[in-house]
Design a protein around this motif. Structure first.
Motif, PDB file in Angstrom:
ATOM      1  N   TYR A 146       7.603   8.232  -4.925  1.00  0.00           N
ATOM      2  CA  TYR A 146       6.425   7.859  -4.158  1.00  0.00           C
ATOM      3  C   TYR A 146       6.900   7.025  -2.974  1.00  0.00           C
ATOM      4  O   TYR A 146       7.893   6.298  -3.067  1.00  0.00           O
ATOM      5  N   LYS A 147       6.169   7.107  -1.859  1.00  0.00           N
ATOM      6  CA  LYS A 147       6.644   6.461  -0.635  1.00  0.00           C
ATOM      7  C   LYS A 147       6.877   4.962  -0.801  1.00  0.00           C
ATOM      8  O   LYS A 147       7.808   4.402  -0.201  1.00  0.00           O
TER       9      LYS A 147
ATOM     10  N   LYS B 117      10.656  -0.417   3.874  1.00  0.00           N
ATOM     11  CA  LYS B 117       9.715  -1.454   4.303  1.00  0.00           C
ATOM     12  C   LYS B 117       8.802  -1.927   3.170  1.00  0.00           C
ATOM     13  O   LYS B 117       8.194  -2.990   3.271  1.00  0.00           O
ATOM     14  N   SER B 118       8.702  -1.132   2.113  1.00  0.00           N
ATOM     15  CA  SER B 118       7.840  -1.524   0.993  1.00  0.00           C
ATOM     16  C   SER B 118       8.518  -2.506   0.045  1.00  0.00           C
ATOM     17  O   SER B 118       7.914  -2.951  -0.939  1.00  0.00           O
TER      18      SER B 118
ATOM     19  N   SER C  62       0.829  -4.469  -2.452  1.00  0.00           N
ATOM     20  CA  SER C  62      -0.218  -4.734  -1.471  1.00  0.00           C
ATOM     21  C   SER C  62      -0.884  -3.440  -1.022  1.00  0.00           C
ATOM     22  O   SER C  62      -0.306  -2.355  -1.123  1.00  0.00           O
ATOM     23  N   THR C  63      -2.089  -3.561  -0.526  1.00  0.00           N
ATOM     24  CA  THR C  63      -2.845  -2.392  -0.053  1.00  0.00           C
ATOM     25  C   THR C  63      -2.800  -2.262   1.466  1.00  0.00           C
ATOM     26  O   THR C  63      -3.651  -1.618   2.064  1.00  0.00           O
ATOM     27  N   ALA C  64      -1.814  -2.883   2.083  1.00  0.00           N
ATOM     28  CA  ALA C  64      -1.658  -2.804   3.538  1.00  0.00           C
ATOM     29  C   ALA C  64      -1.255  -1.392   3.952  1.00  0.00           C
ATOM     30  O   ALA C  64      -0.955  -0.538   3.121  1.00  0.00           O
ATOM     31  N   ARG C  65      -1.255  -1.155   5.270  1.00  0.00           N
ATOM     32  CA  ARG C  65      -0.887   0.175   5.772  1.00  0.00           C
ATOM     33  C   ARG C  65       0.495   0.568   5.273  1.00  0.00           C
ATOM     34  O   ARG C  65       0.725   1.710   4.897  1.00  0.00           O
ATOM     35  N   VAL C  66       1.391  -0.396   5.275  1.00  0.00           N
ATOM     36  CA  VAL C  66       2.697  -0.212   4.623  1.00  0.00           C
ATOM     37  C   VAL C  66       2.672  -1.043   3.344  1.00  0.00           C
ATOM     38  O   VAL C  66       2.807  -2.262   3.392  1.00  0.00           O
TER      39      VAL C  66
END
Length: 316
Positions: A21-22, A29-30, A291-295
């Motif tokens: 998964y990304k 960056k994650s 986190s639910t951020a864009r990244v």
């Protein structure tokens, strides 16, 4: 003998190869890096040590690397599983695996279609004190798919059980993504009900016919008994979805494990493990935090969105 099942929620390794998964791409960056990976291993190991099962079936293990790292972490904190195996014949993103203190005769896979939409089922045969028993480790399709997809896995499992013989000592464990009374609750969601009200866990495995405590049940031929019925209703859960408790993780046994003969389920021992540190704000399983951020970024906190389930068996 304590037997448990635990969905550890996306235990991915740090290897570069293999689809992930990304948010689990290593060193991106994650922040899926050595620090957060080690925290995840440490936290899951803490839970498994508190379970202290002789045999534990795991779901959502990415690879043999992740399984070996978890096993090493457990050994470092004093819990040694000498025997282990992962079901990795199909290169699905996440897989089922097993850790055991006792040796097994073999571990193989029940093939569930060619599509990566379905995960293979792990079949492990044991023999202890001349008593043979089988464990089938399942991770059926999530509720993102309709009931027909879980029914497909159930039928493949049933076909294999017929070959072995329903009279054998058989323990079905894992994340079935099915409540013990899925035939009742899934009717609320029309998107799931594409099977005319039939379900894999209730109709194909025939758990629908025994709903009493284990010591009050009457024998039903070619059927399986869901151990959740052997505890109080309010304790029958391993997952919380939108505030509602569900028992997606199950331990289901053949009739021979209820007959007080060579090997049996110990009455009243089915339970989820729900220690305070595993519950977030007193309500939900304390899942691994991203986190639910864009990244999306790993926060280095949490355990799993599932609770482990354990039961005790006696070899007479």
């Amino acid at each position: 003998m304590r037997i448990a099942t635990y969905n550890v929620e996306s235990l991915f390794d740090l290897e570069k190869q293999g689809y992930k998964y990304k948010e689990y791409k290593p060193y991106g960056k994650s922040l899926w890096n050595k620090k957060n990976y080690n925290i995840k291993l440490t936290n899951i190991s803490k839970v498994i040590k508190d379970i202290d099962a002789d045999i534990i079936a795991l779901q959502e293990i990415h690879s043999i690397h992740a399984l070996k790292d978890l096993r090493l972490k457990l050994k470092q904190i004093g819990l040694y599983y000498k025997y282990y195996r992962i079901a990795d014949k199909k290169d699905s993103t996440i897989k089922v695996a097993l850790l055991s203190k006792v040796p097994f005769i073999y571990s193989k896979e029940v093939v569930v279609g060619n599509s990566f939409k379905y995960r293979n089922i792990q079949e492990v045969k044991f023999k202890i004190n001349n008593k043979e028993f089988y464990i089938f480790n399942n991770h059926w399709k999530s509720k993102s798919g309709p009931e027909s997809m879980r029914m497909f896995s159930a039928k493949k499992l049933r076909d294999r059980l017929k070959e072995i013989g329903y009279e054998k000592n058989i323990i079905l464990v894992g994340d079935f993504n099915s409540h013990y009374e899925e035939n009742i609750i899934f009717l609320r969601n029309r998107n799931h009900n594409d099977t005319n009200g039939k379900t894999g866990i209730n109709d194909i495995l025939r758990t629908i016919y025994q709903k009493e405590k284990a010591n009050k049940n009457k024998y039903v031929e070619n059927s399986f008994y869901n151990l959740w019925y052997d505890t109080e209703t309010e304790k029958r859960y391993s997952y919380v979805f939108r505030g509602k408790k569900e028992a997606l993780d199950n331990i289901i046994v053949s009739q021979s494990l209820l007959d007080n003969k060579d090997m049996d389920y110990k009455i009243g021992t089915i339970q989820n493990i729900s220690k305070d540190y595993m519950i977030y704000k007193g309500k939900y399983p304390y899942r691994w935090k991203i986190s639910t951020a864009r990244v999306p970024k790993h926060k280095g906190k949490g355990y799993s969105d599932h609770l482990p389930v354990v039961a005790t068996f006696v070899l007479n």
